[in-house]
Write a protein that holds these residues in place. Structure first.
Motif, PDB file in Angstrom:
ATOM      1  N   LEU A  72       3.259   6.042  -5.650  1.00 59.73           N
ATOM      2  CA  LEU A  72       3.166   6.136  -7.109  1.00 59.73           C
ATOM      3  C   LEU A  72       1.801   6.615  -7.558  1.00 59.73           C
ATOM      4  O   LEU A  72       1.394   6.390  -8.706  1.00 59.73           O
ATOM      5  N   GLU A  73       1.071   7.256  -6.649  1.00 59.11           N
ATOM      6  CA  GLU A  73      -0.268   7.710  -6.983  1.00 59.11           C
ATOM      7  C   GLU A  73      -0.205   8.704  -8.135  1.00 59.11           C
ATOM      8  O   GLU A  73       0.624   9.632  -8.140  1.00 59.11           O
TER       9      GLU A  73
ATOM     10  N   ARG B 105      -6.169   3.981  -9.923  1.00 61.44           N
ATOM     11  CA  ARG B 105      -6.733   4.184  -8.587  1.00 61.44           C
ATOM     12  C   ARG B 105      -7.312   2.896  -8.019  1.00 61.44           C
ATOM     13  O   ARG B 105      -7.244   2.648  -6.805  1.00 61.44           O
ATOM     14  N   LYS B 106      -7.837   2.046  -8.889  1.00 63.03           N
ATOM     15  CA  LYS B 106      -8.431   0.811  -8.421  1.00 63.03           C
ATOM     16  C   LYS B 106      -7.412  -0.118  -7.792  1.00 63.03           C
ATOM     17  O   LYS B 106      -7.727  -0.870  -6.864  1.00 63.03           O
ATOM     18  N   ASP B 107      -6.180  -0.104  -8.222  1.00 63.35           N
ATOM     19  CA  ASP B 107      -5.149  -0.954  -7.630  1.00 63.35           C
ATOM     20  C   ASP B 107      -4.828  -0.511  -6.205  1.00 63.35           C
ATOM     21  O   ASP B 107      -4.593  -1.333  -5.305  1.00 63.35           O
ATOM     22  N   ILE B 108      -4.818   0.827  -6.011  1.00 67.00           N
ATOM     23  CA  ILE B 108      -4.548   1.342  -4.658  1.00 67.00           C
ATOM     24  C   ILE B 108      -5.688   0.954  -3.708  1.00 67.00           C
ATOM     25  O   ILE B 108      -5.446   0.520  -2.573  1.00 67.00           O
TER      26      ILE B 108
ATOM     27  N   VAL C 134       0.827  -1.199   0.000  1.00 68.57           N
ATOM     28  CA  VAL C 134       0.000   0.000   0.000  1.00 68.57           C
ATOM     29  C   VAL C 134       0.864   1.253   0.000  1.00 68.57           C
ATOM     30  O   VAL C 134       0.592   2.228  -0.725  1.00 68.57           O
ATOM     31  N   GLN C 135       1.921   1.268   0.798  1.00 69.33           N
ATOM     32  CA  GLN C 135       2.813   2.423   0.847  1.00 69.33           C
ATOM     33  C   GLN C 135       3.485   2.666  -0.518  1.00 69.33           C
ATOM     34  O   GLN C 135       3.631   3.816  -0.961  1.00 69.33           O
TER      35      GLN C 135
END
Length: 368
Positions: free
Chosen positions: A158-159, A164-167, A152-153
């Motif tokens: 890499l946002e 967004r769906k992967d995060i 998650v970090q």
């Protein structure tokens, strides 16, 4: 002249010893052959008892002129005190384990408790293999959770370059693993709290600290002492439709309210349920055997007397004491039926207009 005076004196003395008012149900005289009176308490040869006037006052002997009337027929039923399901409860554990004292220690029988109060704890005891498997599973979940945190970090750093769906998926996986870790960790060394279901008194307590119990064991029983039921049984299946009112033999202060009769026999008998009440504390305990005197919707003809007027003869036959003279009492065998806890009706053996002892009869019966 002297002979006439002696004859008159003999007639007066004889009449003082035998009263014409003591007679049986068919008009027959109850007194046997006249016996000389004594100045002391004595059992006379004919079975009657001589009680001087002074002794009658000391014994508080009271008599009543018997009158025939109609009374409600009654039956005596064996019964026992049971728990009201709406005012009591049993405390059991869902899973076996070892008993540990609650915040205030283990409660004892008779102790007052409040609804929701923790009475004890039961710690779950798993086998060594089960404990090892749980620890192994916890370690694996903890490792996966740490990897999920790192992922998650990395994705959050890499946002903007990753979808967004992967995060969001990584965050959801992290939350799931954290919840699994907490659940499995809580199961290790967990314990179950045993709480009181009602405000009441501990009726029974059968545990000690460190005792190992199973899920079916009854650990505590809590009851409201002001709300108990009485369950009577009868072989007459139609009696449930005849009961008008009821009381407990020997407990005149307890009132019974008839709740109803079961519609199925239990061990060949029909259960009848009554609610017990009293103006003061109920002198009843769960499981106590009692005798229920139930009045039914039928009338019986006889002589109504207080229950204390009936005593037992040496042959265990019910008798009442009839006043046959100023200081003489005669035992009369009778047949009786209960009316309520304090009253009986004599159906056979006693005629009307007899002076029957209604107070002190048990004391007269003890005279030898």
């Amino acid at each position: 002249m002297k002979t006439a005076i002696l004859a008159a004196a003999f007639i007066v003395a004889t009449g003082a010893l035998a009263s014409p008012g003591a007679h049986g149900p068919n008009g027959e005289h109850l007194e046997a052959k006249a016996v000389a009176a004594s100045n002391a308490l004595a059992r006379l040869p004919d079975g009657s008892v001589s009680v001087p006037m002074l002794a009658q006052r000391r014994l508080a002997v009271r008599t009543l002129l018997a009158q025939e009337t109609n009374a409600s027929a009654s039956v005596e039923l064996p019964g026992r005190v049971v728990m009201d399901p709406n005012a009591g409860g049993r405390i059991q554990t869902l899973s076996g384990g070892k008993v540990q004292p609650g915040p205030g220690g283990l409660p004892v029988a008779g102790q007052k408790v409040r609804k929701g109060e923790v009475l004890a704890f039961v710690s779950f005891n798993a086998s060594p293999i089960e404990t090892a498997n749980q620890r192994s599973q916890l370690a694996q979940i903890r490792s996966n959770r740490q990897l999920a945190e790192q992922r998650v970090q990395r994705l959050e750093s890499l946002e903007g370059t990753v979808p967004r769906k992967d995060i969001d998926a990584a965050r959801a996986e992290l939350q799931s693993l954290a919840a699994q870790e907490r659940a499995v960790g809580a199961s290790l060394g967990s314990r179950e709290a045993l709480v009181s279901p009602i405000n009441g008194v501990i009726a029974s307590a059968s545990v000690v600290a460190g005792q190992v119990v199973e899920s079916k064991d009854i650990l505590f029983e809590v009851v409201d002492p002001a709300r108990v039921l009485v369950e009577a049984t009868t072989a007459d299946a139609s009696l449930g439709t005849k009961v008008a009112q009821a009381s407990l033999a020997g407990l005149p202060g307890v009132k019974l309210q008839f709740l109803g009769a079961a519609r199925s026999l239990r061990e060949g008998a029909l259960p009848l349920t009554f609610r017990a009440s009293s103006s003061s504390a109920l002198p009843l305990a769960i499981g106590q055997p009692v005798t229920v005197v139930a009045s039914i919707n039928q009338q019986v003809k006889g002589i109504v007397l207080p229950a204390q007027a009936v005593t037992r003869s040496p042959s265990n036959e019910p008798v009442v004491w009839v006043k046959a003279g100023a200081e003489r009492y005669v035992p009369q065998p009778v047949q009786v039926q209960p009316v309520d806890a304090q009253t009986i009706v004599v159906t056979k053996g006693l005629g009307a207009n007899n002076r029957v002892v209604v107070q002190g009869a048990s004391l007269i019966a003890q005279i030898r």
